[in-house]
Write a protein that holds these residues in place. Sequence first.
Motif, PDB file in Angstrom:
ATOM      1  N   UNK A  29       0.831  -1.209   0.000  1.00 19.20           N
ATOM      2  CA  UNK A  29       0.000   0.000   0.000  1.00 19.20           C
ATOM      3  C   UNK A  29       0.864   1.258   0.000  1.00 19.20           C
ATOM      4  N   UNK A  30       1.987   1.220   0.742  1.00 18.48           N
ATOM      5  CA  UNK A  30       2.890   2.378   0.766  1.00 18.48           C
ATOM      6  C   UNK A  30       3.543   2.579  -0.591  1.00 18.48           C
ATOM      7  N   UNK A  31       3.996   1.497  -1.226  1.00 19.34           N
ATOM      8  CA  UNK A  31       4.594   1.615  -2.551  1.00 19.34           C
ATOM      9  C   UNK A  31       3.568   2.167  -3.555  1.00 19.34           C
ATOM     10  N   UNK A  32       2.332   1.705  -3.470  1.00 24.28           N
ATOM     11  CA  UNK A  32       1.298   2.177  -4.392  1.00 24.28           C
ATOM     12  C   UNK A  32       1.081   3.676  -4.241  1.00 24.28           C
ATOM     13  N   UNK A  33       1.075   4.184  -3.000  1.00 25.30           N
ATOM     14  CA  UNK A  33       0.874   5.624  -2.800  1.00 25.30           C
ATOM     15  C   UNK A  33       2.039   6.433  -3.341  1.00 25.30           C
ATOM     16  N   UNK A  34       3.268   5.924  -3.182  1.00 32.66           N
ATOM     17  CA  UNK A  34       4.418   6.657  -3.709  1.00 32.66           C
ATOM     18  C   UNK A  34       4.384   6.676  -5.234  1.00 32.66           C
ATOM     19  N   UNK A  35       4.022   5.552  -5.845  1.00 29.99           N
ATOM     20  CA  UNK A  35       3.896   5.514  -7.306  1.00 29.99           C
ATOM     21  C   UNK A  35       2.811   6.479  -7.766  1.00 29.99           C
ATOM     22  N   UNK A  36       1.699   6.543  -7.038  1.00 32.27           N
ATOM     23  CA  UNK A  36       0.639   7.501  -7.381  1.00 32.27           C
ATOM     24  C   UNK A  36       1.149   8.931  -7.280  1.00 32.27           C
ATOM     25  N   UNK A  63       2.452  14.215  -9.836  1.00 31.47           N
ATOM     26  CA  UNK A  63       3.303  15.404  -9.948  1.00 31.47           C
ATOM     27  C   UNK A  63       4.512  15.101 -10.855  1.00 31.47           C
ATOM     28  N   UNK A  64       4.274  14.415 -11.956  1.00 28.84           N
ATOM     29  CA  UNK A  64       5.361  14.025 -12.860  1.00 28.84           C
ATOM     30  C   UNK A  64       5.959  15.219 -13.606  1.00 28.84           C
ATOM     31  N   UNK A  65       5.214  16.274 -13.754  1.00 27.00           N
ATOM     32  CA  UNK A  65       5.727  17.446 -14.478  1.00 27.00           C
ATOM     33  C   UNK A  65       6.123  18.576 -13.551  1.00 27.00           C
ATOM     34  N   UNK A  66       6.258  18.285 -12.243  1.00 31.60           N
ATOM     35  CA  UNK A  66       6.567  19.316 -11.264  1.00 31.60           C
ATOM     36  C   UNK A  66       8.080  19.557 -11.215  1.00 31.60           C
ATOM     37  N   UNK A  67       8.498  20.788 -11.335  1.00 29.28           N
ATOM     38  CA  UNK A  67       9.910  21.149 -11.201  1.00 29.28           C
ATOM     39  C   UNK A  67      10.741  20.696 -12.389  1.00 29.28           C
ATOM     40  N   UNK A  68      12.036  20.600 -12.130  1.00 29.92           N
ATOM     41  CA  UNK A  68      12.980  20.227 -13.178  1.00 29.92           C
ATOM     42  C   UNK A  68      13.582  18.841 -12.962  1.00 29.92           C
ATOM     43  N   UNK A  69      13.700  18.409 -11.744  1.00 27.77           N
ATOM     44  CA  UNK A  69      14.378  17.137 -11.460  1.00 27.77           C
ATOM     45  C   UNK A  69      13.447  15.958 -11.720  1.00 27.77           C
ATOM     46  N   UNK A  70      12.209  16.071 -11.330  1.00 33.03           N
ATOM     47  CA  UNK A  70      11.288  14.934 -11.447  1.00 33.03           C
ATOM     48  C   UNK A  70      11.106  14.503 -12.897  1.00 33.03           C
ATOM     49  N   UNK A  74       5.123  -7.324  -8.083  1.00 33.87           N
ATOM     50  CA  UNK A  74       4.342  -6.393  -7.262  1.00 33.87           C
ATOM     51  C   UNK A  74       2.967  -6.979  -6.930  1.00 33.87           C
ATOM     52  N   UNK A  75       2.355  -6.384  -5.892  1.00 31.14           N
ATOM     53  CA  UNK A  75       0.991  -6.765  -5.504  1.00 31.14           C
ATOM     54  C   UNK A  75      -0.018  -6.064  -6.406  1.00 31.14           C
ATOM     55  N   UNK A  76      -1.271  -6.451  -6.257  1.00 25.56           N
ATOM     56  CA  UNK A  76      -2.334  -5.950  -7.129  1.00 25.56           C
ATOM     57  C   UNK A  76      -2.432  -4.434  -7.111  1.00 25.56           C
ATOM     58  N   UNK A  77      -2.501  -3.821  -5.928  1.00 22.93           N
ATOM     59  CA  UNK A  77      -2.695  -2.381  -5.851  1.00 22.93           C
ATOM     60  C   UNK A  77      -1.519  -1.614  -6.440  1.00 22.93           C
ATOM     61  N   UNK A  78      -0.311  -2.162  -6.264  1.00 28.18           N
ATOM     62  CA  UNK A  78       0.864  -1.493  -6.834  1.00 28.18           C
ATOM     63  C   UNK A  78       0.862  -1.602  -8.356  1.00 28.18           C
ATOM     64  N   UNK A 118       0.224   5.409 -13.500  1.00 24.34           N
ATOM     65  CA  UNK A 118       1.310   6.393 -13.492  1.00 24.34           C
ATOM     66  C   UNK A 118       1.977   6.500 -14.866  1.00 24.34           C
ATOM     67  N   UNK A 119       2.244   5.368 -15.493  1.00 26.24           N
ATOM     68  CA  UNK A 119       2.864   5.416 -16.827  1.00 26.24           C
ATOM     69  C   UNK A 119       1.939   6.116 -17.819  1.00 26.24           C
ATOM     70  N   UNK A 120       0.635   5.892 -17.696  1.00 26.30           N
ATOM     71  CA  UNK A 120      -0.321   6.556 -18.579  1.00 26.30           C
ATOM     72  C   UNK A 120      -0.296   8.066 -18.363  1.00 26.30           C
ATOM     73  N   UNK A 121      -0.272   8.510 -17.107  1.00 30.52           N
ATOM     74  CA  UNK A 121      -0.210   9.945 -16.821  1.00 30.52           C
ATOM     75  C   UNK A 121       1.062  10.560 -17.404  1.00 30.52           C
ATOM     76  N   UNK A 122       2.172   9.835 -17.270  1.00 27.61           N
ATOM     77  CA  UNK A 122       3.444  10.364 -17.786  1.00 27.61           C
ATOM     78  C   UNK A 122       3.392  10.523 -19.300  1.00 27.61           C
TER      79      UNK A 122
END
Length: 1127
Positions: free
Chosen positions: A540-547, A552-559, A577-581, A588-592
């Motif tokens: 669940x923690x990994x899924x939230x970080x991936x989300x 915020x994939x376009x935030x700033x310059x480093x990301x 990975x588990x289902x939720x991840x 996430x890949x689609x958003x990017x």
Amino acid sequence: MFPQFGATAESLSKASTAVFRIGTDAHLYDDPDDVNIAPLLDSKFDSEKCEALKRLLALISQGFDVANFFPQVVKNVASQSLEVKKLVYLYLLHYAEKRPNEALLSINYFQKDLGDTNPLVRAWALRAMAGIRLHAIAPLVLVAVGKCARDPSVYVRKCAANALPKLHDLRMEEHASAIEEIIGLLLNDHSPGVVGAAASAFTTVCPNNFSLIGRNFRKLCEVLPDVEEWGQIMLIGILLRYVIARHGLVKESIMFSLYNKDHSNLDEDEHYVTSKEDAGYATEKTVSELTRTIFQCYIEGPDEYLSRSSSTIKVAPKLDESQYTSCSNEIVKILLQCTSPLLWSHNSAVVLAAAGVHWIMAPKEDVKRIVKPLLFVLRSSPASRYVVLCNIQVFAKAMPSLFAPHYEDFFIHSADSYQIKELKLEILSIISSDSSISFILKELQDYIRDPDRRFAADTVAAIGLCAQRLPKMAITCLEELLTLIRQEFLCGEIRSLDGEEGVLIQAIMSIISIIKLEPAIYEKVIIQLVRSLDTIKVPAARAMIVWLLGEYCSLGEIIPRMLSTVLKYLAWCFTSEELETKLQILNTITKVLLCIKGEDSWTLRKIWTYVIELAERDLNYDIRDRSRFLKKLLSSNLESQNVEEENGESQKKDQKRVVAECIFGVQTKTSTVPSEPINDRFYLPGSLSQLVFHAAPGYEPLPKPCSLPNIDQYDGSDKSDLDEVDDSGTSGSSDEENASDYSSERSISGSSEVSGSNETVSGNEGENNDDPLIQISDTSNVNENQNGGDHAGTSGFSDLMSTKSLESWLDEPSKSSKGSETEQSGVRRSSARITIGNIGSRIKPKCYTLLDPANGNGLMVNYSFSSETSSISSHLVCLQVLFENCSLESMFDIVLIDEDSSKSVDSTDQISQAAENTVKSHIDKPALVSMEEIPSLEPGQKAKRTLLVRFHHHLLPLKLALFCNDKKFPVKLRPDIGYFVKPLPINIEAFKDKESHLPGMFEYVRSCTFNDHIVKLNKESNSLTEDTFLVICETLALKMLSNANLSLVSVDLPVASNLGDASGLCLRFSSEILNNSMPCLITATVEGKCSDPLIVSVKVNCEETVFGLNFLNRIVNFLAEPPVTHS
């Protein structure tokens, strides 16, 4: 050496137990199947009966069913021992509701005990009667409660108040006014204990009848501090509802100022706050909206809440200027003053009830007085602490500054339960301010190390809430959360440790909520979380970080520069990975892909294609469905970047791109703090509903402000009315009630003697044959033309009826009603009063058989009750006895005497002496004034004698002995309660005056079906409408006068009814009881069509309860009897 004196541990234990049980009732619980209980109940000694009853009560307390002893226990209710009587009443209270028919066997003893000199016995009897849940005796219980409400004993009056809700449960709609009248009497009582019980009865029976409160408001406020604690809770709620319904809200209170503020004004005013002290909070607008929602829920009912929650426009109805009052209002001042001492009550429920009054009605600057009492209650039991914290939570949400200085009182103790810890954490996060946040954070850091990891996770959530409410402290809170994540015990393999996953997940959720405030300044935090993906293994923690990365994939310059590397890592570990991840990786890949354009787009497309192919072959169908959906949605977008398409296809693919951007849009701007859901339901402070989060049974919101009409007598403004009620309410309780007041024997006993009357017809009947058969008059003018034909004869038909009645008769609208047709429902039905002449000669009393020829050797004896009254004694009932010799032989020495008499009285001189002895005899002994002996009766000869009888009871037969030819024939003379009264000739004014003095508890109503008129109507085929009404009137009057010794007062004929409809026909009869001259009034009202069976509603007004109820049953029975056809 002496084994017989040896002792073991078991024997010593039994011996010590036996020693400690000496002198106690512990032995009663030993043998539940003791067979000696039944013989002990039939014992002659009270001590043995007490022993048996105690055993039964001990078995009841253990859950055993001992209802089979009910008949044996009931017969002991007549015991003279107070201890036995008390135990019997306890048993009856437990089983009376289950076996009501058997409990009725002791109803007479209950009535006798209601007049006992011991107030405890009276109270026990009333409790037992109220515990018998039968409609048949409900009127008896109501009268008993009414008399006990005036009892000199405080305990008896309190029991009367406690019995009223039980009567209300029987759905006695016809006696609702009588019950409310008793409640009003008890609310005006001088004893605080009685007032508390009356307040509880008021809440159950008539919670909206505020007229009872208005008359006694000041007195109730004065006695409030002295009422018992649970009565104070009820009374506080009643007084609060009355003040709001009568005077409205206080315009200086926080409730009115927020409830009456427009949503539009609030939107325009960005700096609106609940008070100046709340200016330090970042969510002042949210607090204001939440406060208004809370107070709106206090007033609105369930239907209003559902309509508001389902509506898209969340606008509360604005209160009118006339629906509020000032805090200087005297009534509001009295309410606040009388509840202020109760804020320091020992009972936490009383403190909450008093705090609720000040929270709703006190000015904003005075609301703070509820803080310290509520905090003091937090030192009580855990259950009380939880209830108080639930209410403090609502108070703090509406007004955070109220409890902000006292944040230390909400720090967690090790002995607190998890529920209390959870509430305290939420309250701390609500009331945190710039001055206290540093201390609160230090305290929360200690809570994170608590062994209870679920509590530690809640603590982490509280830190996130503090950061949202105080953006200035967001960086400090964020550093604490990041430190928590960096700890080694949270970064390794923790899947097997219970609770650690929850702490990590809650920490990341709190960090995300802080990032949403201003994402631009937290770019490094996002990068730090993404880098921790290699060490964090909680799905669940990994899924939230991936989300978070995709959001915020376009935030700033480093990301944006690190996206390809991170996505390659996620694609490499996708299958593990588990289902939720996995789902979040796909999203996430689609958003990017939708956001990133440039040199990395080709690499990202290859990663997306690879991940989609893996997902299409996944074992989970959710993953496969998601991959196919994304592939179909984005395939056109990827192709359009390489190949030129036609205009139509390009437009179609642009539409798909718009849909994809709407679904997977990213956020780069500041997000607002999520406010409380506007549809949350809040309930009144201190109520059970506030704890269970739904409307509990019996919950009622506050009444609408100023919904009570303006009446002068409210609030005790009319001192004369209040004093009058006061005098009549409790001064009457100084008189001791006797047993005869409740006993059915009182309907026969009495010492008053009245002169005889030979009237057999009502006073309205005339012997003059020249009087008209029907005399018409208008009932709207009672003072005129009430004597029948005195004013009729010379005048025409138009003079006999008023203009209004005549127009109603002709079915034409009157001139005065043309402009008020909309008020027809409020117009009284017009009727004409008629007089039936020469009805006395047609009365035929019913004849009964005392002895038939088959059992009397040819002697037949019939009897009928006479309308004459005895001039000797008012206790004697007159009968006409007819003797007939049906045999072929002569009969000699025929006499009828009392079976218990040793000898008969022969001469007429001795009759008077026997009558005097009868009057002086004990009330329980039946008496018979011996008749004149019949010397001889030839074959076929008849002889008539007048018999004067005093019955033991108006329902029980009298045993007599008939002697003829020296032979004894035992017979039974059955009474007719219809002749235990004598006619009372009065006019309609006197009738209504007496009826007005016998309302409520002295009024009994029953209905029956009447068919006698149908036979007569069928014989008259050419009858007119007027004749039809006359037939019904005559038939009903003759049926009443032939079965009871009554006087016909009036007959009201409906003149505005439809043709053939007898509804509204009303006959009134008057009488008075023989032994005490108490009036007994009968009103018969007809409903139904003339040609169909009629529904006759019979109402009896009589002060003698038992007699009135039995008389009513007798009337209903003979009216429902089929008509007797004479050949």
